[in-house]
Design an enzyme around this catalytic site. Sequence first.
Site, mmCIF file in Angstrom:
data_model
loop_
_atom_site.group_PDB
_atom_site.id
_atom_site.type_symbol
_atom_site.label_atom_id
_atom_site.label_comp_id
_atom_site.label_asym_id
_atom_site.label_seq_id
_atom_site.Cartn_x
_atom_site.Cartn_y
_atom_site.Cartn_z
ATOM 1 N N ASP A 14 0.751 -1.131 -0.056
ATOM 2 C CA ASP A 14 -0.080 -0.193 0.071
ATOM 3 C C ASP A 14 1.064 1.213 -0.064
ATOM 4 O O ASP A 14 2.140 0.935 0.332
ATOM 5 C CB ASP A 14 -0.986 -0.066 1.362
ATOM 6 C CG ASP A 14 -1.683 1.157 1.346
ATOM 7 O OD1 ASP A 14 -2.580 1.452 0.441
ATOM 8 O OD2 ASP A 14 -1.749 1.910 2.552
ATOM 9 N N ASP A 16 0.004 5.112 1.078
ATOM 10 C CA ASP A 16 -0.153 6.096 2.081
ATOM 11 C C ASP A 16 -0.139 5.136 3.410
ATOM 12 O O ASP A 16 -0.960 4.541 3.924
ATOM 13 C CB ASP A 16 -1.579 6.664 1.891
ATOM 14 C CG ASP A 16 -1.875 7.640 0.720
ATOM 15 O OD1 ASP A 16 -0.614 8.096 0.492
ATOM 16 O OD2 ASP A 16 -2.762 7.181 -0.048
ATOM 17 N N GLY A 51 -7.195 3.783 3.732
ATOM 18 C CA GLY A 51 -7.258 2.562 2.676
ATOM 19 C C GLY A 51 -8.708 2.746 1.885
ATOM 20 O O GLY A 51 -8.958 2.329 0.994
ATOM 21 N N VAL A 52 -9.500 3.921 2.334
ATOM 22 C CA VAL A 52 -10.910 3.786 1.866
ATOM 23 C C VAL A 52 -10.894 5.192 0.751
ATOM 24 O O VAL A 52 -10.225 6.036 1.078
ATOM 25 C CB VAL A 52 -11.859 4.178 3.109
ATOM 26 C CG1 VAL A 52 -13.077 4.662 2.712
ATOM 27 C CG2 VAL A 52 -11.820 3.046 4.063
ATOM 28 N N ARG A 54 -12.245 8.183 -1.806
ATOM 29 C CA ARG A 54 -12.500 9.525 -1.449
ATOM 30 C C ARG A 54 -13.788 9.876 -0.714
ATOM 31 O O ARG A 54 -13.964 10.295 0.550
ATOM 32 C CB ARG A 54 -11.908 10.470 -2.573
ATOM 33 C CG ARG A 54 -11.657 12.072 -2.153
ATOM 34 C CD ARG A 54 -11.445 12.734 -3.600
ATOM 35 N NE ARG A 54 -10.226 12.004 -4.221
ATOM 36 C CZ ARG A 54 -9.741 12.288 -5.460
ATOM 37 N NH1 ARG A 54 -10.596 13.365 -6.129
ATOM 38 N NH2 ARG A 54 -8.807 11.752 -5.879
ATOM 39 N N SER A 121 -5.382 5.342 -3.786
ATOM 40 C CA SER A 121 -5.436 6.806 -4.158
ATOM 41 C C SER A 121 -5.051 6.936 -5.565
ATOM 42 O O SER A 121 -4.198 6.395 -6.538
ATOM 43 C CB SER A 121 -4.192 7.437 -3.525
ATOM 44 O OG SER A 121 -4.049 8.664 -3.835
ATOM 45 N N LYS A 122 -5.971 7.751 -6.173
ATOM 46 C CA LYS A 122 -5.791 8.145 -7.602
ATOM 47 C C LYS A 122 -4.727 9.405 -7.786
ATOM 48 O O LYS A 122 -4.354 9.943 -8.780
ATOM 49 C CB LYS A 122 -7.156 8.996 -7.908
ATOM 50 C CG LYS A 122 -8.243 8.066 -7.914
ATOM 51 C CD LYS A 122 -9.440 8.657 -8.655
ATOM 52 C CE LYS A 122 -10.490 7.556 -8.880
ATOM 53 N NZ LYS A 122 -12.078 7.846 -8.557
ATOM 54 N N ASN A 123 -4.079 9.658 -6.552
ATOM 55 C CA ASN A 123 -2.840 10.544 -6.685
ATOM 56 C C ASN A 123 -1.480 9.888 -6.370
ATOM 57 O O ASN A 123 -0.467 10.463 -6.252
ATOM 58 C CB ASN A 123 -2.805 11.609 -5.657
ATOM 59 C CG ASN A 123 -4.012 12.515 -5.791
ATOM 60 O OD1 ASN A 123 -4.105 13.415 -6.855
ATOM 61 N ND2 ASN A 123 -5.182 12.620 -4.982
ATOM 62 N N ASP A 175 -1.283 -0.630 6.003
ATOM 63 C CA ASP A 175 -1.747 0.197 7.259
ATOM 64 C C ASP A 175 -3.082 0.217 7.641
ATOM 65 O O ASP A 175 -3.380 0.969 8.799
ATOM 66 C CB ASP A 175 -0.858 1.496 7.575
ATOM 67 C CG ASP A 175 -1.866 2.548 6.474
ATOM 68 O OD1 ASP A 175 -2.063 1.955 5.314
ATOM 69 O OD2 ASP A 175 -1.940 3.689 6.990
HETATM 70 C C1 BG6 Z 1 -5.683 5.934 0.232
HETATM 71 C C2 BG6 Z 1 -5.824 6.535 1.710
HETATM 72 O O1 BG6 Z 1 -4.537 5.090 0.236
HETATM 73 O O2 BG6 Z 1 -6.229 6.475 -0.698
HETATM 74 C C3 BG6 Z 1 -7.106 7.215 1.991
HETATM 75 O O3 BG6 Z 1 -5.456 5.786 2.700
HETATM 76 C C4 BG6 Z 1 -7.774 7.776 0.673
HETATM 77 O O4 BG6 Z 1 -7.132 7.923 3.230
HETATM 78 C C5 BG6 Z 1 -7.714 6.959 -0.427
HETATM 79 O O5 BG6 Z 1 -9.014 8.425 1.017
HETATM 80 C C6 BG6 Z 1 -8.016 7.765 -1.863
HETATM 81 O O6 BG6 Z 1 -7.233 8.834 -2.035
HETATM 82 P P1 BG6 Z 1 -7.377 9.910 -3.231
HETATM 83 O O7 BG6 Z 1 -5.818 10.678 -3.110
HETATM 84 O O8 BG6 Z 1 -7.419 9.104 -4.531
HETATM 85 O O9 BG6 Z 1 -8.211 10.849 -2.840
HETATM 86 MG MG MG Z 2 -2.581 3.049 3.535
#
Ligand code: BG6
Ligand code: MG
Length: 219
Positions: A14, A16, A51-52, A54, A121-123, A175
């Site tokens: 993972d 983040d 892990g959830v 947005r 995450s999309k980032n 995590d």
């Molecule tokens: C996960 C984070 O990796 O990515 C979450 O643990 C977050 O907190 C999720 O909501 C989505 O991330 P993003 O950057 O696409 O909004």
């Molecule tokens: Mg994480």
Amino acid sequence: MAEMDSTVKGVLFDLDGVVVFTDKYHYLGWKKVADDNGWNFDEEVNHGCRGVPRLASLQVILDHNKVELSQEEKERFADKKNEVYKELLKQINAEDVYPGVIPFLEKLRNAGIKMAICSSSKNATTVLDALDLTSFFGAVITGNDIEKPKPDPEIFLKGAASLGLTSDECIVFEDAESGVQAAHAAGMKCIGVGEAAHLPSAKTCITDYASVMIPVQTP
Ligand code: BG6
Ligand code: MG
């Protein structure tokens, strides 16, 4: 001490809170949205957002505050959080990398173990590129590549397939409780990163990568 046995040929990380402390920036993004609206939000509620995706993270906060919003309003607040998050990401630097993770990635690479990022995450690619970490990974699966979020196993099954490995050959570092459940649903072993109290499904938890024994690969 956590041990990876010799059947492990790939490690799925993972991102983040596991490779990078971006979880603190996710927290600050939601904190700004919550404070602007007078909603309660603290570290404990934030554990439910790990892990959830947005919009689902926003729902965790709304449920905690017993607030109901239209879909349009939810999307507006989720966009707002992402704007704050992306602004915070501009300051990301080497100090945000989880201590000991780079030597651990180097050890895995030297041992011939394949590695992938499997992040909701999309980032994720922005973060990896900003910290020059992309080259460690044979595959990067992000929130843009999946249909079903963790705890569904989809992201880890895609990660393993991208590395050309089976579930049996992979181990996951996570995590988030939802991520540990996703790894198990994928038929993979999983090591929790963080305090065991927040990861009830994880059989083993670490807070220090130096405590992980890696297998010696047989040719
Ligand atoms: C996960 C984070 O990796 O990515 C979450 O643990 C977050 O907190 C999720 O909501 C989505 O991330 P993003 O950057 O696409 O909004
Ligand atoms: Mg994480």
